[in-house]
Design a protein around this motif. Structure first.
Motif, PDB file in Angstrom:
ATOM      1  N   UNK B 232       0.853  -1.193   0.000  1.00  0.00           N
ATOM      2  CA  UNK B 232       0.000   0.000   0.000  1.00  0.00           C
ATOM      3  C   UNK B 232       0.891   1.246   0.000  1.00  0.00           C
ATOM      4  N   UNK B 233       0.587   2.207  -0.889  1.00  0.00           N
ATOM      5  CA  UNK B 233       1.476   3.367  -1.024  1.00  0.00           C
ATOM      6  C   UNK B 233       1.021   4.569  -0.195  1.00  0.00           C
ATOM      7  N   UNK B 234      -0.282   4.675   0.040  1.00  0.00           N
ATOM      8  CA  UNK B 234      -0.798   5.788   0.854  1.00  0.00           C
ATOM      9  C   UNK B 234      -2.111   5.346   1.480  1.00  0.00           C
ATOM     10  N   UNK B 235      -2.431   5.897   2.655  1.00  0.00           N
ATOM     11  CA  UNK B 235      -3.691   5.501   3.296  1.00  0.00           C
ATOM     12  C   UNK B 235      -4.176   6.610   4.217  1.00  0.00           C
ATOM     13  N   UNK B 236      -5.497   6.706   4.352  1.00  0.00           N
ATOM     14  CA  UNK B 236      -6.127   7.580   5.346  1.00  0.00           C
ATOM     15  C   UNK B 236      -7.506   7.012   5.638  1.00  0.00           C
ATOM     16  N   UNK B 237      -8.185   7.564   6.660  1.00  0.00           N
ATOM     17  CA  UNK B 237      -9.551   7.098   6.893  1.00  0.00           C
ATOM     18  C   UNK B 237     -10.541   8.123   6.349  1.00  0.00           C
ATOM     19  N   UNK B 238     -11.717   7.642   5.994  1.00  0.00           N
ATOM     20  CA  UNK B 238     -12.746   8.494   5.395  1.00  0.00           C
ATOM     21  C   UNK B 238     -13.627   9.072   6.494  1.00  0.00           C
ATOM     22  N   UNK B 252      -0.775  15.690  -0.114  1.00  0.00           N
ATOM     23  CA  UNK B 252       0.399  15.136   0.576  1.00  0.00           C
ATOM     24  C   UNK B 252       1.331  14.428  -0.402  1.00  0.00           C
ATOM     25  N   UNK B 253       0.752  13.737  -1.384  1.00  0.00           N
ATOM     26  CA  UNK B 253       1.551  12.968  -2.337  1.00  0.00           C
ATOM     27  C   UNK B 253       1.930  13.792  -3.563  1.00  0.00           C
ATOM     28  N   UNK B 254       1.396  14.994  -3.676  1.00  0.00           N
ATOM     29  CA  UNK B 254       1.598  15.874  -4.840  1.00  0.00           C
ATOM     30  C   UNK B 254       1.253  15.142  -6.141  1.00  0.00           C
ATOM     31  N   UNK B 255       0.013  14.654  -6.145  1.00  0.00           N
ATOM     32  CA  UNK B 255      -0.510  13.961  -7.331  1.00  0.00           C
ATOM     33  C   UNK B 255      -1.944  14.425  -7.569  1.00  0.00           C
ATOM     34  N   UNK B 256      -2.540  13.988  -8.668  1.00  0.00           N
ATOM     35  CA  UNK B 256      -3.966  14.191  -8.917  1.00  0.00           C
ATOM     36  C   UNK B 256      -4.689  12.865  -8.753  1.00  0.00           C
ATOM     37  N   UNK B 257      -6.012  12.867  -8.964  1.00  0.00           N
ATOM     38  CA  UNK B 257      -6.771  11.612  -8.861  1.00  0.00           C
ATOM     39  C   UNK B 257      -8.054  11.697  -9.674  1.00  0.00           C
ATOM     40  N   UNK B 258      -8.463  10.544 -10.193  1.00  0.00           N
ATOM     41  CA  UNK B 258      -9.782  10.399 -10.815  1.00  0.00           C
ATOM     42  C   UNK B 258     -10.595   9.429  -9.972  1.00  0.00           C
ATOM     43  N   UNK B 259     -11.828   9.803  -9.671  1.00  0.00           N
ATOM     44  CA  UNK B 259     -12.741   8.903  -8.958  1.00  0.00           C
ATOM     45  C   UNK B 259     -13.850   8.521  -9.940  1.00  0.00           C
ATOM     46  N   UNK B 260     -14.082   7.221 -10.088  1.00  0.00           N
ATOM     47  CA  UNK B 260     -15.112   6.735 -11.022  1.00  0.00           C
ATOM     48  C   UNK B 260     -16.425   6.596 -10.287  1.00  0.00           C
ATOM     49  N   UNK B 261     -17.341   7.514 -10.565  1.00  0.00           N
ATOM     50  CA  UNK B 261     -18.603   7.551  -9.818  1.00  0.00           C
ATOM     51  C   UNK B 261     -19.392   6.255  -9.951  1.00  0.00           C
ATOM     52  N   UNK B 262     -19.277   5.589 -11.119  1.00  0.00           N
ATOM     53  CA  UNK B 262     -20.074   4.367 -11.306  1.00  0.00           C
ATOM     54  C   UNK B 262     -19.465   3.164 -10.587  1.00  0.00           C
TER      55      UNK B 262
END
Lengths: 352, 352
Positions: B232-238, B252-262
């Protein structure tokens, strides 16, 4: 419908108000059966800080103190910078009381929405000013909204296991000692709250006593010297007042104590303000609270060594003000009969 | 008259209200320059818990969470036993989020004077029930009076230094995964607050969703399995909701992200209640908050291994719901155009 099938809201039965049993009564009721993995736990609830093994000979000291607007301070009556200092100082005092060195704090803040960013910064600047001077880190916390401005500071400290001084080591015959002078914080509070004193107290007295109340200095150097001396049998810090606090040492050590009212150390500044305000300076010294001086016990005959060591290190006054007695004697205040009646009560958050 | 000679109360200058910059804006303003002795401090402010070296290969994890009546819970709407559970659970969740094992808590309680001893005991019984099941000790705290019922829990956990999983290790190409289902807590809250739903929701749905909201189970076993997997490269709680929380990993990781709603995992129970209440279950899954599931990233191609390991250990669902992208891409919600507009906001304590 398991979850709402019985009245878990009230607990049922006859309701006992917290004010009926007081803060310490409540803690006693709640504090039983809280250790579910005793491995490494030297002391849980019941001293100035918890003591946890972290290595062969090192322990972690942990404590927290919550300050509530209207209860522990009054917003607008204490500069936020000073309040930040004080919130950290009272926690450092708990680590000093164990003979440890403070290392890190976490700060939980509940702020009313009217608060400005500048106010929050001023509060933090007060914290950071003391933290940086003592090389203690702010490593975490929480920030939430609330109608009541509340600060909860958790402090982590460390110590060698052999250096930790708990409340439980006092023995009959030991001498009861206190650092500094008592009642200065109460005198400072009187100046803040009593408008009629305004203008009558000298600038020097005012500055000295307000500093005692608003920006108490944790007795870390004094604690460190006492650890080096090596013969202190019990120690705690004076947050609620000597009359109430000595009872904690007596309970933990299962001993009694006598306090000599005529030997209580108070400053001339506090005595002058007490006279102006029509108050009793001995009452302040006994019950005023928030002095954050150290209360400790040493074997009989060692008191002179302590006084000389403090003098040699330039660490201010230290006074022998009482004696540990046999269990069952309770706490006795020794002095003028008429004083004693109304002097014997400590501060309790839920009473009165 | 040093102490009151300038306006330290307000800080002077143009006042910025905290609600203007929000909770995270405030933390950014306050969190600079807080480490005054870097020795042993691996991580201060800025992750789910602070990380402090305590031995050759061991670290201490420390975190705190404050819950305020009227903000985080509503007195009378949550049984005190459950509130005690929850106050401890959300803190254990922070330790789970770091890949650690919880060991001790300290509890600061601010109680209104109307509180009964039985109520305080009921609250503590809820805490102790979860603490004992997880072998975590209650080692200290503070109890004070306040007009606003407030609970601040500080938790201490431990981990091997090589096991700690911070928010800062996500790399472009990594897969974004979440444990369990999202939005159940929001659905439970809807049931509590929306009287019109009463009687229409089935007993099973009601029990399942109320439990998710009132007594969330910290994902400690899931965290421990993820630590064992080792990749696991990164983790947090929701805690605030996926849409807002993923931003913390991105920052924190200086990256972007895509979340797939479906691909967002939500339960059929939550979907049924959302339909009845005229709400969007995907909105709850993204922004509802308080799910206390784990949000983590793994190298591309490892997601199947995680799913199989969870299945093998009987640790419930785990879902690949997004992808880490290059820095500068920000957080993109990928799905139906009309959804996205009103889905992209996290919870902030001081906004709105």
């Amino acid at each position: 419908m398991r979850r709402f099938s019985h009245k878990r809201f009230s607990g049922g039965g006859a309701a006992v108000k917290i004010s009926d049993i007081g803060e310490f009564g409540l803690i006693k009721r709640l504090a039983g059966g809280t250790i579910f993995n005793p491995n490494g736990v030297i002391k849980g609830i019941g001293d100035d800080a918890a003591v946890i093994m972290t290595g062969q000979d090192r322990v972690l000291l942990v404590s927290c103190d919550m300050l509530v607007d209207g209860v522990h301070f009054i917003y607008g009556k204490i500069p936020l910078f000073d309040l930040g200092h004080k919130a950290v100082a009272v926690n450092m005092s708990d680590i000093a009381a164990m003979g440890g060195v403070p290392r890190h704090v976490l700060v939980s803040l509940a702020l009313p929405s009217r608060f400005t960013v500048e106010e929050a910064e001023e509060l933090f600047n007060g914290m950071k000013s003391l933290l940086s001077r003592r090389s203690v880190n702010l490593i975490g916390g929480d920030t939430v909204r609330s109608d009541v401005f509340t600060i909860d500071v958790t402090i982590l400290g460390e110590a060698l296991i052999g250096s930790v001084i708990m409340r439980s080591g006092a023995r009959p015959g030991d001498v009861v000692m206190v650092t500094g002078s008592l009642g200065d914080s109460a005198a400072g509070l009187e100046i803040l709250l009593n408008d009629q004193l305004s203008g009558r107290v000298s600038a020097d007295d005012r500055e000295y006593l307000l500093a005692a109340h608003l920006t108490p200095e944790p007795r870390l150097d004094q604690s460190s010297l006492l650890v080096k001396l090596g013969f202190v049998t019990a120690m705690m810090d004076l947050s609620d007042g000597l009359a109430g606090d000595i009872k904690h040492i007596c309970e933990s050590s299962r001993v009694g104590a006598e306090i000599y009212l005529d030997r209580l150390p108070y400053s001339q500044c506090a005595a002058r303000v007490a006279r102006m305000a029509g108050k009793n300076v001995v009452h302040w010294a006994l019950n005023g609270g928030e002095d954050y001086q150290l209360l400790f016990t040493v074997p009989s005959g060692k008191e002179e060594e302590v006084i000389e060591a403090f003098c040699g290190a330039g660490l201010g006054a230290v006074t022998a003000a009482g004696r540990i007695t046999d269990p069952g004697c309770g706490v006795r205040l020794v002095g003028f009969e008429e004083d004693i009646k109304h002097l014997a009560k400590g501060f309790d958050h839920f009473s009165g």
